[in-house]
Design a protein around this motif. Structure first.
Motif, short mmCIF file in Angstrom:
data_model
loop_
_atom_site.label_atom_id
_atom_site.label_comp_id
_atom_site.label_asym_id
_atom_site.label_seq_id
_atom_site.Cartn_x
_atom_site.Cartn_y
_atom_site.Cartn_z
N VAL A 1 -53.57 70.18 -21.48
CA VAL A 1 -54.72 70.32 -20.58
C VAL A 1 -54.37 69.83 -19.18
O VAL A 1 -54.65 70.49 -18.17
CB VAL A 1 -55.94 69.55 -21.14
N VAL A 2 -53.74 68.66 -19.12
CA VAL A 2 -53.39 68.08 -17.82
C VAL A 2 -52.37 68.94 -17.09
O VAL A 2 -52.48 69.16 -15.87
CB VAL A 2 -52.88 66.63 -18.00
N CYS A 3 -51.39 69.46 -17.82
CA CYS A 3 -50.40 70.36 -17.20
C CYS A 3 -51.09 71.59 -16.62
O CYS A 3 -50.75 72.05 -15.51
CB CYS A 3 -49.35 70.78 -18.23
N ASP A 4 -52.06 72.12 -17.35
CA ASP A 4 -52.79 73.30 -16.88
C ASP A 4 -53.61 72.97 -15.63
O ASP A 4 -53.69 73.78 -14.69
CB ASP A 4 -53.69 73.82 -18.00
N ILE A 5 -54.20 71.79 -15.60
CA ILE A 5 -54.98 71.38 -14.44
C ILE A 5 -54.09 71.24 -13.22
O ILE A 5 -54.42 71.72 -12.12
CB ILE A 5 -55.71 70.04 -14.72
N ILE A 6 -52.94 70.60 -13.40
CA ILE A 6 -52.00 70.43 -12.28
C ILE A 6 -51.58 71.79 -11.72
O ILE A 6 -51.52 72.00 -10.50
CB ILE A 6 -50.77 69.62 -12.74
N LYS A 7 -51.31 72.74 -12.63
CA LYS A 7 -50.92 74.08 -12.20
C LYS A 7 -52.04 74.73 -11.39
O LYS A 7 -51.81 75.36 -10.35
CB LYS A 7 -50.60 74.93 -13.43
N LYS A 8 -53.28 74.58 -11.87
CA LYS A 8 -54.42 75.18 -11.17
C LYS A 8 -54.62 74.55 -9.79
O LYS A 8 -54.94 75.24 -8.81
CB LYS A 8 -55.68 75.05 -12.03
N ILE A 9 -54.48 73.23 -9.71
CA ILE A 9 -54.64 72.54 -8.43
C ILE A 9 -53.61 73.04 -7.42
O ILE A 9 -53.93 73.29 -6.25
CB ILE A 9 -54.52 71.01 -8.62
N ARG A 10 -52.37 73.21 -7.87
CA ARG A 10 -51.32 73.70 -6.97
C ARG A 10 -51.59 75.12 -6.50
O ARG A 10 -51.11 75.54 -5.45
CB ARG A 10 -49.97 73.63 -7.69
N ASN A 11 -52.38 75.86 -7.29
CA ASN A 11 -52.71 77.24 -6.93
C ASN A 11 -54.01 77.33 -6.13
O ASN A 11 -54.55 78.42 -5.93
CB ASN A 11 -52.80 78.11 -8.18
N GLY A 12 -54.53 76.18 -5.73
CA GLY A 12 -55.69 76.18 -4.84
C GLY A 12 -57.04 75.93 -5.48
O GLY A 12 -58.07 75.94 -4.80
N VAL A 13 -57.08 75.72 -6.79
CA VAL A 13 -58.36 75.42 -7.45
C VAL A 13 -58.80 74.00 -7.06
O VAL A 13 -57.98 73.09 -6.99
CB VAL A 13 -58.23 75.54 -8.99
N ARG A 14 -60.09 73.80 -6.83
CA ARG A 14 -60.60 72.49 -6.45
C ARG A 14 -60.91 71.66 -7.70
O ARG A 14 -61.31 72.19 -8.74
CB ARG A 14 -61.86 72.65 -5.60
N TYR A 15 -60.77 70.35 -7.56
CA TYR A 15 -61.05 69.45 -8.69
C TYR A 15 -62.47 69.66 -9.23
O TYR A 15 -62.70 69.68 -10.43
CB TYR A 15 -60.89 67.99 -8.26
N LYS A 16 -63.43 69.83 -8.30
CA LYS A 16 -64.83 69.93 -8.72
C LYS A 16 -65.13 71.21 -9.50
O LYS A 16 -66.19 71.33 -10.10
CB LYS A 16 -65.76 69.81 -7.51
N ASP A 17 -64.20 72.16 -9.48
CA ASP A 17 -64.40 73.41 -10.21
C ASP A 17 -63.77 73.38 -11.60
O ASP A 17 -63.76 74.37 -12.31
CB ASP A 17 -63.82 74.59 -9.42
N ILE A 18 -63.25 72.21 -12.00
CA ILE A 18 -62.58 72.09 -13.30
C ILE A 18 -63.42 71.22 -14.22
O ILE A 18 -63.88 70.14 -13.83
CB ILE A 18 -61.18 71.48 -13.13
N LEU A 19 -63.61 71.70 -15.43
CA LEU A 19 -64.40 70.98 -16.42
C LEU A 19 -63.65 70.98 -17.75
O LEU A 19 -63.19 72.02 -18.21
CB LEU A 19 -65.76 71.65 -16.59
N ILE A 20 -63.50 69.81 -18.34
CA ILE A 20 -62.90 69.69 -19.67
C ILE A 20 -64.03 69.45 -20.67
O ILE A 20 -64.79 68.50 -20.53
CB ILE A 20 -61.90 68.51 -19.73
N ILE A 21 -64.12 70.29 -21.68
CA ILE A 21 -65.20 70.18 -22.67
C ILE A 21 -64.59 69.96 -24.05
O ILE A 21 -63.65 70.66 -24.44
CB ILE A 21 -66.07 71.45 -22.69
N ALA A 22 -65.12 69.01 -24.77
CA ALA A 22 -64.67 68.75 -26.15
C ALA A 22 -65.89 68.55 -27.03
O ALA A 22 -66.91 68.02 -26.58
CB ALA A 22 -63.79 67.51 -26.20
N ARG A 23 -65.79 68.98 -28.26
CA ARG A 23 -66.92 68.84 -29.18
C ARG A 23 -67.26 67.37 -29.40
O ARG A 23 -68.42 66.99 -29.45
CB ARG A 23 -66.58 69.51 -30.52
N ASP A 24 -66.23 66.55 -29.54
CA ASP A 24 -66.43 65.11 -29.72
C ASP A 24 -65.53 64.38 -28.73
O ASP A 24 -64.40 64.03 -29.04
CB ASP A 24 -66.09 64.69 -31.16
N ILE A 25 -66.03 64.16 -27.52
CA ILE A 25 -65.22 63.56 -26.46
C ILE A 25 -64.80 62.15 -26.81
O ILE A 25 -63.74 61.67 -26.37
CB ILE A 25 -65.98 63.60 -25.11
N ASN A 26 -65.60 61.46 -27.64
CA ASN A 26 -65.27 60.08 -28.00
C ASN A 26 -63.94 60.00 -28.76
O ASN A 26 -63.23 59.00 -28.68
CB ASN A 26 -66.38 59.46 -28.84
#
Length: 205
Positions: free
Chosen positions: A17-42
């Protein structure tokens, strides 16, 4: 597009997930446009947050919480419990300990200790007759400290009881709409909006 990645465990999931986020950020995606969703985040706590921090990625982690643990809802539920269960000691103290009824925690301790010592339940909370039982217990003479505690207990009681009695009188045998209006008026009388704004400011600071 939707991509599926198979991982062996949660650690590999978080790394991917983090690798994918880093790739997206380098391609111009903004942090505020990224959301990580998990069924049980805990179950990811201590893994995903560490992975994000180690890679210098800013984030906010939101967890599901039981709404009844929040002070405002605890206040409402405690008030209704006082009415429905006949002014039990525990319900009244739970109501006071929400911190939203204009009573300090020191005042709450005074009232709790006095009411516990004399097992105050039911009508004795709201019958309008000042308490006169000696805070020092079963002794003939009341001490100066005892007299001060007794006055304090009565003063606190006279502050918390009238709004509750007024609220209970306004919801007897009425419609849901009427009860909702009565609840709103009750919360306004307690200055809930101002108190929540004050607590929010304290949290922000």
């Amino acid at each position: 597009s939707v991509n599926t990645i198979e991982c062996h465990d949660k650690f590999e999931e978080c790394e991917a997930v983090v690798c994918d986020i880093i790739k997206k950020i380098r391609n111009g995606v903004r942090y505020k446009d990224i959301l990580i969703i998990a069924r049980d985040i805990n179950s990811y706590e201590g893994i995903i947050d560490c992975e994000l921090e180690n890679n210098g990625l800013p984030f906010f982690m939101s967890r599901r919480t039981d709404i009844t643990t929040k002070p405002l809802f605890k206040l409402i539920l405690a008030a209704l419990a006082i009415k429905n269960k006949g002014w039990r000691f525990n319900d009244v103290i739970s109501y006071l300990k929400t911190g939203l009824v204009g009573v300090t925690f020191d005042d709450c301790d005074v009232l709790e200790n006095y009411a516990s010592a004399w097992n105050i339940n039911g009508r004795r909370w709201y019958d309008g007759i000042d308490w006169n039982m000696n805070p020092d217990g079963f002794v003939e003479k009341i001490s100066d400290d005892g007299a001060e505690l007794l006055n304090k207990a009565n003063e606190i009681r006279n502050r918390i009881v009238p709004p509750l009695v007024k609220f209970f009188d306004s919801i007897g045998g009425t419609t849901v709409a009427d009860i909702t209006v009565a609840l709103y008026d009750f919360l306004c009388e307690l200055n809930i909006k101002e108190q929540i704004e004050k607590k929010a400011l304290e949290c922000r600071q």
